[in-house]
Every structure is written in C-alpha cells, then in structure tokens.
Motif scaffolding. Structure first.
Motif, mmCIF file in Angstrom:
data_model
loop_
_atom_site.group_PDB
_atom_site.id
_atom_site.type_symbol
_atom_site.label_atom_id
_atom_site.label_comp_id
_atom_site.label_asym_id
_atom_site.label_seq_id
_atom_site.Cartn_x
_atom_site.Cartn_y
_atom_site.Cartn_z
ATOM 1 N N UNK A 1 3.571 -5.769 2.485
ATOM 2 C CA UNK A 1 3.732 -7.206 2.307
ATOM 3 C C UNK A 1 5.034 -7.688 2.955
ATOM 4 N N UNK A 2 6.132 -6.940 2.743
ATOM 5 C CA UNK A 2 7.416 -7.412 3.281
ATOM 6 C C UNK A 2 7.426 -7.403 4.810
ATOM 7 N N UNK B 1 5.574 -16.249 -5.618
ATOM 8 C CA UNK B 1 5.421 -15.319 -6.755
ATOM 9 C C UNK B 1 4.718 -14.016 -6.360
ATOM 10 N N UNK B 2 5.134 -13.459 -5.210
ATOM 11 C CA UNK B 2 4.585 -12.168 -4.786
ATOM 12 C C UNK B 2 5.715 -11.152 -4.542
ATOM 13 N N UNK C 1 5.200 -7.498 -5.090
ATOM 14 C CA UNK C 1 4.232 -6.801 -4.239
ATOM 15 C C UNK C 1 4.847 -6.345 -2.925
ATOM 16 N N UNK C 2 6.148 -6.457 -2.784
ATOM 17 C CA UNK C 2 6.852 -6.212 -1.509
ATOM 18 C C UNK C 2 6.397 -4.984 -0.752
ATOM 19 N N UNK C 3 6.308 -3.862 -1.477
ATOM 20 C CA UNK C 3 6.024 -2.620 -0.755
ATOM 21 C C UNK C 3 4.544 -2.249 -0.781
ATOM 22 N N UNK C 4 3.713 -3.140 -1.329
ATOM 23 C CA UNK C 4 2.276 -2.858 -1.382
ATOM 24 C C UNK C 4 1.624 -3.158 -0.036
ATOM 25 N N UNK D 1 -3.930 -12.992 -4.215
ATOM 26 C CA UNK D 1 -2.627 -12.443 -3.788
ATOM 27 C C UNK D 1 -2.533 -12.401 -2.262
ATOM 28 N N UNK D 2 -3.636 -12.027 -1.616
ATOM 29 C CA UNK D 2 -3.640 -11.980 -0.148
ATOM 30 C C UNK D 2 -3.326 -13.367 0.416
ATOM 31 N N UNK D 3 -3.954 -14.390 -0.152
ATOM 32 C CA UNK D 3 -3.716 -15.752 0.358
ATOM 33 C C UNK D 3 -2.272 -16.168 0.121
ATOM 34 N N UNK D 4 -1.706 -15.764 -1.020
ATOM 35 C CA UNK D 4 -0.310 -16.144 -1.285
ATOM 36 C C UNK D 4 0.642 -15.404 -0.355
ATOM 37 N N UNK D 5 0.278 -14.153 -0.002
ATOM 38 C CA UNK D 5 1.100 -13.415 0.969
ATOM 39 C C UNK D 5 0.999 -14.096 2.345
#
Lengths: 287, 259
Positions: free
Chosen positions: A108-109, A138-139, A142-145, A154-158
């Motif tokens: 994610x990062x 608010x993700x 999930x930084x290292x996922x 979550x994908x859309x928020x990333x």
C-alpha cells in the motif's frame, strides 16, 4: 463563485471499429461547469459517456486515447490541450472504477508513493504526504499490506489515497462505489467527505448510486446519450422523476417515498435524505 | 495459489537490510562460481551455506520447501536425461540396447542437477529478501532504465491477476458444460483456444487500463523520478561486497590453478 472546471461544447468520437462502420460518437456537445470546492454528481445510464467525460477532465483525451476531440476543457483557466496528462495529474486526480487494475505496487505504501516519486518530490516530502493521505483515508494500518489482499472498499480508499497524496485541486471519481458493499460504500464516501473538509477539493463524482448523492453532492448533472440532459440543484433534478425514469435512472428512495406520501394526500414532502425524512415525520407524528 | 509470484518474505534481518545491489552482486558471483566449478562437493557446500543464510534471515523451512518442490521436476528430468545423453567414460553400470549409463554420466547429471538448484537459490536469496520497490531500485541502481524495472514489477504484480482471470474464464466455460479433461490431447488443446482468446482480450484491456492509470498518476517514460527510500551502501554492504569479491577471486584462482 467562478467556475473552476469548464467543459465547453465537448465532442468525442472513438475510432471506427471496422471498415464501413461509423465512428462511435460518445460525447455530443457537453457543456458543464463546476465551481471551486463544489461537488457535482454526474448521473447517467450505462453507455451515456460518463467515463469518456472523466478521461477528458484529466487530459487523457485528447493526449493518450485515440479518437476525435472537439471543444475545450479548462481546469483553473488552463486548457487540457496545453498540459500533458503528467502535468495535469498535479491538478486533476482520477480514481477509476476498478481500483485493482490501477495498482502497480506490491504494498500500500509503495502504491501511494508511486505518483509522488513520478512527480520527483524529495523523500521527506513523499513520506509526509504519504502519511497524511493514509491517515485521511483511514488506511494507515494497511501500509505494508499488499493491495491485492484488501477488501473492495479498502482498495478504493487506497486508490483514493494514492491520488490525493498528489494533492490535486480537482478529484474525479469514476463510479468508485460500483463494486462495493454498503459498508464499503459508506466508508469510501465518508473518506471523500473528510478530504473535502480538509482540503476543499473540487469533486466530480460519476455515480449510479442515487441514494448516496444527497450525502455528498451540491449539484447534479445527468448525461444522456452524450449530452447533458438535466443540470441543477438536488431538488431541482430529483423533482424530474418521470424524466429520469425514462432515461433509465431513478430518484433516491427517500425522495420516492416523499412523492408517494404526497400522492396519497399525506402532505407535500420533498425529502432527499433519511435524516430529513425522519425529522419531518417526527414533527408530523408529534414525537 | 502458493506463495505466489512475489517471493518476498517480509522481515528485518541483516539480509533483508542489505542493499539490493549487494545481493545482486552475490547472485552474479554465484553464477560465475557455479558455472565454473566442476566439483559436486563445492556445489553442495554452496547450497548448504545458502540454506543456512536463508534460515538465519528468518525464511521459514516451509517457504524453502515450497521452492524445492517447484525445482524438483526439473531436477529429476536432469538426473534422468543427463546420464542417458552423456554415455561416455568408465565404468559402465548399465548396457542394454542403445542405453549406456556410466558412473561419470551419473556424476555429471548430479552435478548439473545441483548446479541448477544452486543457480535458482542464488536468485531466491535476492527475491526472498528484497521487496518489489527495492528490486526495481536495485535494477535501476545497476544501470537498467526505470521503465524496465517497472515492467518487471508490473509483470510480477499482474501474473496473479491474470491467473485469477484465467480461473474465472474457465469456470464460466465449465458452467456451460465445457469439459476439456474428457477429450484427447489434441482436442483438449483445441478446446483451450477460445479460453486463451478471452484471456488475451482481458489482458489487453488490463494493459489499456493500466496505461491510463500510470499516465493519470504522473508517470512519464524517460522523466527523472525520485524515490522514497534512496539506496545506500552501508558498512554491512561494504563488508559483504568485499567478502564476495575475495571469495570469488580465491575460488576462481583455485579452480584455475589446481583443478
């Protein structure tokens, strides 16, 4: 307020699919404007040209997509013909319908940092913007996922964080809630709402989720067969229920309920949201 | 899917922290040594050391075992075919019709099989302990254009997606009564045709979407970029590079002089 995004008589045709076949005309003279800080919901049935309009807003049409482009698109006073999509990416951010197909990184990062690295920002600034975008969306947890392991919401928020980290002044959302469950939709729209408050971003939100439109949008435009068929405030547009239905659309369910109340003599309501309806009914029932 | 196409195993060990360029140098040196040596004992020793290093870096036995399982069919093929195609030397162990198997042939097959695994594990050391971003940076660091590194990274990223797409297409075909396993080999190959066409179309669509997404995020081929975590050769890297250099030179010299 002066218009920040202006579409002036935009025509787009894609190349002919074969010899002797007519080139599909997708947009047929679209004129539209959005003020700075405003959120415009763009409704329209499938095939109306909504995604093509999104590609015009960040310059992918006419710079990258084959076809014919006429008219003009101006962002903050500059024509998209003058700027390359790379330059425009700092002013207009586009979130596609399918977040997964735009991911290029394994974490994610890295995904959020990709655009910032493309802009050539120094490492410190990249880290700062990365942390801020992850927090607003608010993700941060999930930084290292891997983006592949995340839920649809979550994908859309990333994807949104990756775009917002570039701090565009205009955000174009191309049906971002299409594949999401109600919880995912609510979380995404809360995130969009937060960034509107935090950064005053101008938003063009393409959607078919009319029930969610009153939560976020200031104005509504309806694209029908490549043209703007309706444009105005929420009440103004959703008052045209019969016309919207003919175009394959509908009004928010709460607005529909209000219309049914009116037709049965229970009062002339024009609710757009659940809170508004609850308030009115509480008043009527004396609760 | 097993560990997938991204072999990276997250960790903070000394091996994880090494600069990707150091690990790439290790891969290069390993290739030189493994291809140069004709000693089974040296290749075996190399594999033992690599496994010890991987374990020390926290790579679980399960992941190492999974890699061996992937390598096993190729290794077996080499062990069988090498002695058959290299019948020279003495003593002859089997002589039947045109088949002639000798002890040196078996020895060479064993060496080739171990060597292939040694080469694979040299690359695994890099892939198991370097994340995608580090890998791309490392490749750029050794002189490859960023676009090449990005293409590799995107390839790794999209292979699972394409496999998923292939699964969806075949499931949809099966739901409509497609049963390729009941056909003969030729018919089965033909039956896969439409599935592959759908897969290619899907892949082209993915590529189109990805091109637009990259452009929308400011990516311009050939333009200078920065990186969030610039590469830096630390003390540990310098020590490792020196060690790799000395060991490589010593073993090359030993091979040349004594063997």
């Amino acid at each position: 307020m002066a218009p920040f995004v202006v579409l002036d008589d935009v025509h787009v045709s894609y190349p002919s699919p074969g010899p002797g076949l007519e080139a599909p005309r997708i947009l047929r003279g679209v004129s539209l404007s959005v003020a700075e800080g405003e959120c415009l919901a763009l409704l329209g049935p499938t095939g109306a040209g909504k995604s093509t309009l999104c590609l015009c807003l960040n310059g992918l049409i006419p710079h990258l997509v084959d076809g014919t482009f006429r008219g003009g698109v101006h962002i903050a006073g500059h024509s998209t013909r003058e700027w390359t999509p790379g330059e425009l990416s700092q002013t207009v951010g586009l979130v596609f319908q399918d977040a997964e197909s735009q991911f290029v990184s394994m974490t994610v990062e890295d995904e959020v940092a990709f655009g910032l690295e493309s802009l050539g920002l120094p490492p410190d600034e990249i880290e700062g913007r990365l942390a801020e975008a992850l927090e607003v969306m608010e993700v941060g947890g999930l930084r290292s996922r891997s983006p592949l392991e995340l839920s649809g919401g979550q994908k859309q928020r990333v994807a949104l964080a990756a775009v917002m980290a570039m701090r565009p002044r205009v955000l174009v959302l191309d049906e971002p809630t299409t594949n999401l469950d109600p919880v995912g939709k609510a979380a995404l729209l809360r995130a969009v709402s937060r960034l509107r408050v935090a950064w005053g971003t101008t938003i063009v939100w393409v959607t078919q989720d009319v029930d969610w439109v009153p939560h976020l949008a200031d104005r509504v435009a309806v694209l029908w067969e490549g043209q703007i068929a309706l444009e105005g405030g929420l009440r103004e547009v959703f008052d045209q229920g019969a016309l919207l239905r003919r175009m394959g659309l509908r009004v928010p369910q709460v607005r529909e309920l209000a219309a049914r109340f009116g037709s049965t003599g229970l009062g002339g309501y024009a609710w757009l949201g659940v809170d508004e309806a609850a308030e009115a009914l509480r008043g009527r029932l004396g609760g | 899917m097993g560990p997938g196409f991204d072999l990276y195993t997250a960790g903070t060990s000394w091996l994880h922290r090494l600069d990707p360029r150091t690990k790439m140098t290790f891969v290069g040196a390993s290739f030189v040594l493994l291809l140069l040596t004709g000693q089974i004992i040296l290749v075996l020793a190399y594999l033992v050391v690599v496994h010890a290093v991987l374990r020390r870096a926290g790579i679980p036995w399960r992941r190492i075992g999974w890699l061996w399982a992937r390598m096993w069919p190729l290794t077996l093929l080499i062990l069988i075919l090498w002695p058959l195609s290299n019948p020279g030397g003495e003593p002859v162990l089997v002589q039947w019709w045109w088949i002639r198997i000798t002890l040196p042939g078996i020895g060479q097959g064993l060496l080739a099989g171990l060597r292939v695994n040694g080469l694979a594990f040299a690359v695994y050391v890099l892939l198991l302990t370097t994340d995608q971003s580090g890998l791309v940076q490392g490749l750029v660091g050794i002189g490859l254009p960023f676009e090449w590194g990005l293409a590799l990274a995107i390839g790794l990223r999209y292979l699972p997606l394409l496999l998923g797409m292939y699964g969806t297409i075949t499931d949809a075909q099966r739901a409509r009564g497609w049963t390729p396993e009941e056909e003969g080999l030729v018919r089965r190959a033909r039956a896969y045709g439409p599935t592959l066409v759908a897969l290619v179309i899907g892949a082209l669509r993915l590529t189109d979407g990805l091109t637009l997404a990259l452009a929308a995020r400011g990516f311009r081929p050939g333009q200078p970029r920065t990186t969030r975590r610039p590469l830096q050769l630390r003390w540990a890297d310098r020590v490792c590079l020196a060690g790799i250099g000395v060991l490589t030179l010593a073993l090359v010299a030993a091979e040349w002089i004594y063997l």
